[in-house]
Every structure is written in structure tokens, then in C-alpha cells.
Design a protein around this motif. Sequence first.
Motif, PDB file in Angstrom:
ATOM      1  N   LEU A   1       0.854  -1.175   0.000  1.00 49.81           N
ATOM      2  CA  LEU A   1       0.000   0.000   0.000  1.00 49.81           C
ATOM      3  C   LEU A   1       0.897   1.233   0.000  1.00 49.81           C
ATOM      4  CD1 LEU A   1      -3.004   0.574   2.396  1.00 49.81           C
ATOM      5  CD2 LEU A   1      -1.345   2.361   1.918  1.00 49.81           C
ATOM      6  N   PHE A   2       0.890   1.950  -1.103  1.00 56.44           N
ATOM      7  CA  PHE A   2       1.625   3.216  -1.195  1.00 56.44           C
ATOM      8  C   PHE A   2       0.654   4.347  -0.911  1.00 56.44           C
ATOM      9  CE2 PHE A   2       4.607   0.620  -3.532  1.00 56.44           C
ATOM     10  CZ  PHE A   2       5.843   1.205  -3.277  1.00 56.44           C
ATOM     11  N   TRP A   3       0.926   5.113   0.137  1.00 48.80           N
ATOM     12  CA  TRP A   3       0.146   6.309   0.453  1.00 48.80           C
ATOM     13  C   TRP A   3       1.126   7.470   0.425  1.00 48.80           C
ATOM     14  CZ3 TRP A   3      -4.395   8.188   0.109  1.00 48.80           C
ATOM     15  CH2 TRP A   3      -4.762   9.343   0.801  1.00 48.80           C
ATOM     16  N   VAL A  21      -5.459   3.151  -8.390  1.00 44.32           N
ATOM     17  CA  VAL A  21      -5.094   4.478  -7.895  1.00 44.32           C
ATOM     18  C   VAL A  21      -6.292   5.023  -7.125  1.00 44.32           C
ATOM     19  CG1 VAL A  21      -4.422   6.833  -8.519  1.00 44.32           C
ATOM     20  CG2 VAL A  21      -3.548   4.892  -9.841  1.00 44.32           C
ATOM     21  N   ARG A  22      -6.052   5.454  -5.902  1.00 47.70           N
ATOM     22  CA  ARG A  22      -7.117   5.970  -5.051  1.00 47.70           C
ATOM     23  C   ARG A  22      -6.731   7.339  -4.499  1.00 47.70           C
ATOM     24  NH1 ARG A  22      -8.800   2.391  -7.579  1.00 47.70           N
ATOM     25  NH2 ARG A  22      -9.893   0.510  -6.865  1.00 47.70           N
ATOM     26  N   VAL A  59       0.578  -3.953  -5.867  1.00 42.58           N
ATOM     27  CA  VAL A  59       0.673  -2.547  -5.475  1.00 42.58           C
ATOM     28  C   VAL A  59      -0.660  -1.828  -5.623  1.00 42.58           C
ATOM     29  CG1 VAL A  59       1.725  -0.333  -6.139  1.00 42.58           C
ATOM     30  CG2 VAL A  59       3.124  -2.387  -5.998  1.00 42.58           C
ATOM     31  N   VAL A  60      -0.918  -0.943  -4.664  1.00 38.13           N
ATOM     32  CA  VAL A  60      -2.020   0.013  -4.715  1.00 38.13           C
ATOM     33  C   VAL A  60      -1.392   1.377  -4.449  1.00 38.13           C
ATOM     34  CG1 VAL A  60      -4.107   0.792  -3.546  1.00 38.13           C
ATOM     35  CG2 VAL A  60      -3.721  -1.633  -3.886  1.00 38.13           C
ATOM     36  N   LEU A  61      -1.822   2.384  -5.201  1.00 34.48           N
ATOM     37  CA  LEU A  61      -1.279   3.735  -5.046  1.00 34.48           C
ATOM     38  C   LEU A  61      -2.363   4.682  -4.555  1.00 34.48           C
ATOM     39  CD1 LEU A  61       0.997   5.840  -5.450  1.00 34.48           C
ATOM     40  CD2 LEU A  61       0.176   6.089  -7.815  1.00 34.48           C
ATOM     41  N   GLY A  62      -2.082   5.342  -3.439  1.00 34.28           N
ATOM     42  CA  GLY A  62      -2.979   6.362  -2.920  1.00 34.28           C
ATOM     43  C   GLY A  62      -2.302   7.715  -2.929  1.00 34.28           C
ATOM     44  N   CYS A  63      -2.937   8.684  -3.598  1.00 35.67           N
ATOM     45  CA  CYS A  63      -2.391  10.044  -3.696  1.00 35.67           C
ATOM     46  C   CYS A  63      -3.522  11.032  -3.446  1.00 35.67           C
ATOM     47  CB  CYS A  63      -1.809  10.282  -5.086  1.00 35.67           C
ATOM     48  SG  CYS A  63      -0.402   9.253  -5.516  1.00 35.67           S
ATOM     49  N   PRO A  64      -3.539  11.641  -2.267  1.00 33.05           N
ATOM     50  CA  PRO A  64      -4.621  12.588  -1.993  1.00 33.05           C
ATOM     51  C   PRO A  64      -4.491  13.851  -2.838  1.00 33.05           C
ATOM     52  CG  PRO A  64      -3.021  12.592  -0.204  1.00 33.05           C
ATOM     53  CD  PRO A  64      -2.612  11.502  -1.143  1.00 33.05           C
ATOM     54  N   PRO A  65      -5.568  14.280  -3.480  1.00 32.51           N
ATOM     55  CA  PRO A  65      -5.494  15.475  -4.317  1.00 32.51           C
ATOM     56  C   PRO A  65      -5.349  16.765  -3.517  1.00 32.51           C
ATOM     57  CG  PRO A  65      -7.744  14.674  -4.221  1.00 32.51           C
ATOM     58  CD  PRO A  65      -6.895  13.671  -3.493  1.00 32.51           C
ATOM     59  N   ASN A  66      -5.595  16.700  -2.214  1.00 33.54           N
ATOM     60  CA  ASN A  66      -5.531  17.909  -1.391  1.00 33.54           C
ATOM     61  C   ASN A  66      -4.252  17.996  -0.560  1.00 33.54           C
ATOM     62  OD1 ASN A  66      -6.140  15.797   0.288  1.00 33.54           O
ATOM     63  ND2 ASN A  66      -7.731  16.868   1.429  1.00 33.54           N
ATOM     64  N   CYS A  67      -3.240  17.173  -0.874  1.00 32.19           N
ATOM     65  CA  CYS A  67      -1.968  17.280  -0.157  1.00 32.19           C
ATOM     66  C   CYS A  67      -1.237  18.537  -0.649  1.00 32.19           C
ATOM     67  CB  CYS A  67      -1.119  16.019  -0.344  1.00 32.19           C
ATOM     68  SG  CYS A  67      -0.528  15.715  -2.020  1.00 32.19           S
ATOM     69  N   PRO A  68      -0.200  18.995   0.061  1.00 33.13           N
ATOM     70  CA  PRO A  68       0.468  20.239  -0.328  1.00 33.13           C
ATOM     71  C   PRO A  68       1.061  20.255  -1.737  1.00 33.13           C
ATOM     72  CG  PRO A  68       0.997  19.710   1.928  1.00 33.13           C
ATOM     73  CD  PRO A  68       0.250  18.526   1.371  1.00 33.13           C
ATOM     74  N   ASN A  69       1.546  19.107  -2.234  1.00 33.03           N
ATOM     75  CA  ASN A  69       2.174  19.085  -3.561  1.00 33.03           C
ATOM     76  C   ASN A  69       1.648  17.936  -4.421  1.00 33.03           C
ATOM     77  OD1 ASN A  69       4.802  19.993  -1.583  1.00 33.03           O
ATOM     78  ND2 ASN A  69       4.261  21.309  -3.303  1.00 33.03           N
ATOM     79  N   PRO A  70       0.332  17.933  -4.718  1.00 34.07           N
ATOM     80  CA  PRO A  70      -0.228  16.822  -5.492  1.00 34.07           C
ATOM     81  C   PRO A  70       0.340  16.721  -6.906  1.00 34.07           C
ATOM     82  CG  PRO A  70      -1.822  18.598  -5.332  1.00 34.07           C
ATOM     83  CD  PRO A  70      -0.665  18.945  -4.430  1.00 34.07           C
ATOM     84  N   GLU A  71       0.788  17.845  -7.453  1.00 32.75           N
ATOM     85  CA  GLU A  71       1.352  17.818  -8.809  1.00 32.75           C
ATOM     86  C   GLU A  71       2.604  16.951  -8.880  1.00 32.75           C
ATOM     87  OE1 GLU A  71       3.558  21.045  -6.663  1.00 32.75           O
ATOM     88  OE2 GLU A  71       1.471  20.381  -6.695  1.00 32.75           O
ATOM     89  N   VAL A 116      -6.778   1.663   1.416  1.00 36.76           N
ATOM     90  CA  VAL A 116      -6.797   0.484   2.280  1.00 36.76           C
ATOM     91  C   VAL A 116      -7.730  -0.584   1.696  1.00 36.76           C
ATOM     92  CG1 VAL A 116      -7.626  -0.367   4.525  1.00 36.76           C
ATOM     93  CG2 VAL A 116      -6.091   1.608   4.422  1.00 36.76           C
ATOM     94  N   ALA A 117      -8.917  -0.176   1.287  1.00 36.03           N
ATOM     95  CA  ALA A 117      -9.876  -1.129   0.719  1.00 36.03           C
ATOM     96  C   ALA A 117      -9.306  -1.820  -0.515  1.00 36.03           C
ATOM     97  CB  ALA A 117     -11.188  -0.418   0.381  1.00 36.03           C
ATOM     98  N   ALA A 118      -8.648  -1.067  -1.378  1.00 35.81           N
ATOM     99  CA  ALA A 118      -8.056  -1.656  -2.586  1.00 35.81           C
ATOM    100  C   ALA A 118      -6.930  -2.619  -2.233  1.00 35.81           C
ATOM    101  CB  ALA A 118      -7.552  -0.548  -3.514  1.00 35.81           C
ATOM    102  N   ALA A 119      -6.127  -2.285  -1.218  1.00 35.06           N
ATOM    103  CA  ALA A 119      -5.048  -3.180  -0.791  1.00 35.06           C
ATOM    104  C   ALA A 119      -5.626  -4.481  -0.240  1.00 35.06           C
ATOM    105  CB  ALA A 119      -4.166  -2.497   0.254  1.00 35.06           C
ATOM    106  N   LEU A 120      -6.680  -4.387   0.550  1.00 32.28           N
ATOM    107  CA  LEU A 120      -7.284  -5.598   1.110  1.00 32.28           C
ATOM    108  C   LEU A 120      -7.927  -6.458   0.026  1.00 32.28           C
ATOM    109  CD1 LEU A 120      -8.730  -4.319   4.496  1.00 32.28           C
ATOM    110  CD2 LEU A 120      -6.667  -5.688   4.083  1.00 32.28           C
TER     111      LEU A 120
END
Length: 168
Positions: free
Chosen positions: A90-92, A146-147, A118-130, A154-158
Motif C-alpha cells: 500500500l503506497f500512500w 489508484v485511489r 501494489v495500490v497507489l494512494g495520492c490525496p489530491p488535497n496534499c500540499p504538492n499533489p502535482e 486500504v480497501a483496494a489493498a485488502l
Amino acid sequence: MTRPTPTLVYAREPIPASGPSVFLAGPTPRAGGDIASWRPAAIEELAARWTGEQPLTVLTPESRGGVRAKHYDDQVGWETAARAAADAILFWIPRDLETLPGFTTNVEFGLDVTTGRVVLGCPPNCPNPERNRYLIYVARRHGVPVRETLDDTVAAALTLVMRKAPRP
């Protein structure tokens, strides 16, 4: 029915040879800093969502009690072995170039993206989403889920863990 509590395995502790497991990959706050780790929330969500019959093992590269590795190679070696052993990685990546840059995470993602675990999580509201755009592109190119929220990641990883045949 009572759900089994996840087994937490911290950096440099023995990695179980069997049972379902998730590795929590992503940037780690620096020791002594004022940035809270995202991993406790991920562990809580994994515990709440896990429905398997066996206990889930959660492998975290953070150190138990904050005790850092004496040698860099010990930490990197453990993380490499733990990622290889995990049923899901789980990549967050709540990218923040000031506090959670995740440069090592970028390399680990590149090493693991083709494993099918692999599952990739990237929040769009983090300081540097770009700064996550390229990882998202690579993930989609390789069919990696991608979540945008930690709960969905977490759900995708499980889902990946449950699809994997049980290890002996």
C-alpha cells in the motif's frame, strides 16, 4: 464473530513467513519532527476492514518505540525484504516537499509497480499533489489501482490480499 486483530511488525523485526500481509509504503516523518505519521490511521482502517479468517500482518517501516536503525543498510534491507514478502504493498503518498517529500518512496514504487501487488494512494488535497502525477501515470499504465483517500487505498489493498491464495 470476532475479527482477528492485525499483527504489527515494525522495522527490523522478524517478517512472518505465512499469513496475509500488507506493507505500508510511503513517506515517513523524520524523528523528532512535529509531523504525525499517517500509518496509525492506515492500521486502524486495516483493522476495521479486515474480514479474513487469519490475522492480517501489517508491515511498517517505522521503528517500534522510535528506535532508529544503527546502520542504514539494516533498514533498507528490512524494507526490501518486507515489501517482497507482502501480499499487498500500500503506497500512500501525501506529498509535501517540505515535510514528507517521499523521494525514496518514488524509487520503491518504481521497483514494485509491476509486481501485481501494489495500490497507489495520492490525496489530491496534499500540499504538492502535482508531484504525484508521474506516479499516477505509471500506475495506470501498469494497471495499478489508484485511489484518492486513505480509506479507499486500504480497501483496494485488502482486495489484493483477499484475491491472493493463502500462503502456507
